[in-house]
Design an enzyme around this catalytic site. Structure first.
Site, mmCIF file in Angstrom:
data_model
loop_
_atom_site.group_PDB
_atom_site.id
_atom_site.type_symbol
_atom_site.label_atom_id
_atom_site.label_comp_id
_atom_site.label_asym_id
_atom_site.label_seq_id
_atom_site.Cartn_x
_atom_site.Cartn_y
_atom_site.Cartn_z
ATOM 1 N N HIS A 25 0.864 -1.194 0.000
ATOM 2 C CA HIS A 25 0.000 0.000 0.000
ATOM 3 C C HIS A 25 0.896 1.238 0.000
ATOM 4 O O HIS A 25 1.488 1.583 1.027
ATOM 5 C CB HIS A 25 -0.909 0.005 1.233
ATOM 6 N N HIS B 129 1.550 5.407 -1.691
ATOM 7 C CA HIS B 129 1.232 6.587 -2.511
ATOM 8 C C HIS B 129 2.548 7.196 -2.993
ATOM 9 O O HIS B 129 3.426 7.465 -2.168
ATOM 10 C CB HIS B 129 0.499 7.642 -1.685
ATOM 11 N N ARG C 154 2.336 9.731 -5.714
ATOM 12 C CA ARG C 154 1.983 10.966 -6.434
ATOM 13 C C ARG C 154 2.476 10.904 -7.888
ATOM 14 O O ARG C 154 2.650 9.823 -8.422
ATOM 15 C CB ARG C 154 2.509 12.218 -5.712
ATOM 16 N N ASN D 135 -5.124 7.354 -6.178
ATOM 17 C CA ASN D 135 -5.868 8.582 -5.834
ATOM 18 C C ASN D 135 -5.133 9.843 -6.287
ATOM 19 O O ASN D 135 -4.827 10.729 -5.496
ATOM 20 C CB ASN D 135 -6.203 8.642 -4.329
ATOM 21 N N LYS E 84 -9.200 -0.073 -5.899
ATOM 22 C CA LYS E 84 -9.274 0.590 -4.594
ATOM 23 C C LYS E 84 -10.631 1.238 -4.373
ATOM 24 O O LYS E 84 -11.098 1.996 -5.215
ATOM 25 C CB LYS E 84 -8.163 1.654 -4.513
ATOM 26 N N HIS F 298 -10.602 1.264 1.848
ATOM 27 C CA HIS F 298 -10.392 2.273 2.886
ATOM 28 C C HIS F 298 -11.605 2.164 3.804
ATOM 29 O O HIS F 298 -12.685 2.638 3.469
ATOM 30 C CB HIS F 298 -10.273 3.683 2.286
ATOM 31 N N HIS G 199 -4.634 -0.534 5.946
ATOM 32 C CA HIS G 199 -4.159 0.247 7.097
ATOM 33 C C HIS G 199 -5.093 0.148 8.312
ATOM 34 O O HIS G 199 -5.680 1.143 8.752
ATOM 35 C CB HIS G 199 -3.935 1.713 6.722
ATOM 36 N N LEU H 87 -5.046 9.246 7.908
ATOM 37 C CA LEU H 87 -6.355 8.603 7.995
ATOM 38 C C LEU H 87 -6.246 7.146 7.574
ATOM 39 O O LEU H 87 -5.611 6.877 6.550
ATOM 40 C CB LEU H 87 -7.366 9.331 7.097
ATOM 41 N N ASP I 181 1.346 2.655 3.529
ATOM 42 C CA ASP I 181 0.506 3.846 3.326
ATOM 43 C C ASP I 181 1.352 5.111 3.374
ATOM 44 O O ASP I 181 0.853 6.179 3.757
ATOM 45 C CB ASP I 181 -0.649 3.914 4.349
ATOM 46 N N HIS J 222 3.095 14.549 1.358
ATOM 47 C CA HIS J 222 2.478 15.860 1.114
ATOM 48 C C HIS J 222 3.576 16.882 1.367
ATOM 49 O O HIS J 222 4.467 16.641 2.192
ATOM 50 C CB HIS J 222 1.339 16.131 2.107
ATOM 51 N N ALA K 182 -4.086 14.887 5.379
ATOM 52 C CA ALA K 182 -3.832 13.597 6.036
ATOM 53 C C ALA K 182 -2.767 12.837 5.258
ATOM 54 O O ALA K 182 -2.847 12.733 4.038
ATOM 55 C CB ALA K 182 -5.116 12.782 6.083
HETATM 56 O O1 DOR Z 1 -3.535 9.598 5.556
HETATM 57 C C1 DOR Z 1 -3.865 9.272 4.428
HETATM 58 N N1 DOR Z 1 -3.267 9.799 3.348
HETATM 59 N N2 DOR Z 1 -4.832 8.374 4.298
HETATM 60 C C2 DOR Z 1 -5.340 8.068 3.094
HETATM 61 O O2 DOR Z 1 -6.224 7.264 3.025
HETATM 62 C C3 DOR Z 1 -4.853 8.761 1.871
HETATM 63 C C4 DOR Z 1 -3.509 9.267 2.046
HETATM 64 C C5 DOR Z 1 -3.075 10.248 0.974
HETATM 65 O O3 DOR Z 1 -3.289 9.978 -0.215
HETATM 66 O O4 DOR Z 1 -2.490 11.272 1.317
HETATM 67 ZN ZN ZN Z 2 -3.419 5.070 1.488
#
Ligand code: DOR
Ligand code: ZN
Length: 345
Positions: free
Chosen positions: A13, A15, A17, A41, A99, A136, A174, A219, A247, A251, A263
């Site tokens: 899992h 991310h 970007r 996402n 997802k 999720h 998660h 989250l 996860d 950011h 988050a």
């Molecule tokens: O904390 C999180 N950040 N939870 C998620 O489900 C998405 C993720 C994000 O894409 O930043």
């Molecule tokens: Zn995630």
């Protein structure tokens, strides 16, 4: 113990970007993991096989020369996805899961599912193809307390879903609560869960230690200590239904340190090292390889990695920042020491 050698782990899992940031983010994961399940996402989200193919190529272009790393792509479920998209996805060989975000649950989830009933045909197709649905697991109804969202989701959404689709492969992503651990343990083998490093290492007090700490906000949000303890027990139990998914969710520092901070916790810079610390703290280093390297491939019906990594017990300090495209990001445990270090080859 001075060092530990593991079959190369995978991150189920992640991310990463898009755009300029990829070259800053991908090397962290690719140095440690053989493969990673890439979350869809983006803005706009990855909803078709064609988009996933193009995204995979952009990720591959960011892998450092000579490093062997495979991004495993996913699609983002929407109310409008057509069932035959799943056939196309399966035939592509590059899409490994779909997802499901409840609309409004988290970062870039506005385009997600408003009512699972609208996705029935897709779920049927997933069940038929044996392709996992990655969930999720939080309800988004404003009346539900944020700390109860996962437990309520399990009772009100997940249990009914599994009654309708008993053979569907579902990964509850998660997980953060003792209720989720109990639920996963009570289900058949088509249901599994991933666990992040932050949910093994921290509880909700860490978000408020001496002030509000945005870099501990993700989250589902961190929970009480008793839930952290239940997660540690599950991860170190040797039960193959629980496996590694960081996860890691980058950011920019400005997006996190804001009146309405995003988050997401970034852990890719030291992910396997942080898990090793959590397992060692619980006298369970012997259980790390199963959790990190064996149970995920088994669930996804993929071969385990052929090479190995070595971690050395050698404390190092995590940098305060890493570059993130034209900005910077603050990693988990910025400026602090980690006990385990990845041996560079
Ligand atoms: O904390 C999180 N950040 N939870 C998620 O489900 C998405 C993720 C994000 O894409 O930043
Ligand atoms: Zn995630």
């Amino acid at each position: 113990m001075k060092s530990i050698t593991l079959i190369r782990p995978d991150d189920w899992h992640l991310h990463v970007r898009d755009g300029d940031a990829l070259k800053d983010i991908i090397p962290h994961t690719a140095a440690r993991f053989g493969r990673a399940i890439i979350m869809p996402n983006l803005k706009p989200p990855i909803t078709t096989t064609e988009q996933a193919q193009a995204y995979q190529q952009r990720i591959q272009a960011a892998i450092p020369n000579g490093v062997n790393f495979t991004p495993l792509m996913t699609l983002y479920l929407t109310d409008n996805m057509r069932a035959n998209e799943i056939i196309t996805a399966k035939e592509s060989g590059i899409i490994h899961a779909v997802k499901y975000y409840p609309a409004g649950a988290t970062t870039n989830s506005d385009a997600a599912v408003t009512d699972l009933k609208k996705t029935w045909a897709v779920l049927e197709s997933l069940q038929q193809q044996g392709m996992p649905l990655l969930v999720h697991g939080e309800v988004t109804t404003p009346e539900i307390d944020i700390f109860d969202r996962e437990a309520v989701f399990i009772d009100s959404v997940l249990q009914p879903l599994l009654k309708d689709f008993p053979e569907l492969k579902v990964v509850l992503e998660h997980i953060t609560t003792a209720q989720a651990v109990d639920f996963i343990q009570s289900t058949p083998n088509n249901i599994a869960a991933t666990i992040t490093p932050q949910h093994l290492l921290f509880n909700r007090n860490d978000i408020f230690k001496g002030g509000i700490r945005p870099h501990y906000y993700c989250l589902p949000v961190l929970k009480r200590e008793q839930h952290r303890e239940a997660l540690v027990k599950a991860a170190t139990s040797g039960n193959p239904k629980f496996f590694l998914g960081t996860d890691s969710a980058p950011h920019s520092q400005t997006a996190k340190e804001s009146a309405c901070g995003c988050a997401g916790i970034y852990s890719a810079h030291a992910a396997i090292e942080l898990y090793a610390g959590a397992f060692e703290d619980n006298n369970a280093l012997d259980k790390l390889e199963g959790f990190a390297s064996l149970y995920g491939p088994k669930y996804y019906q993929l071969p385990i990695n052929v090479d190995k990594i070595t971690l050395i017990k050698e404390p190092w300090q995590i940098p305060q920042h890493y570059p993130f495209g034209s900005e910077t990001l603050t990693p988990l445990k910025a400026g602090e020491m980690v006990q385990w270090k990845l041996k560079r080859v």
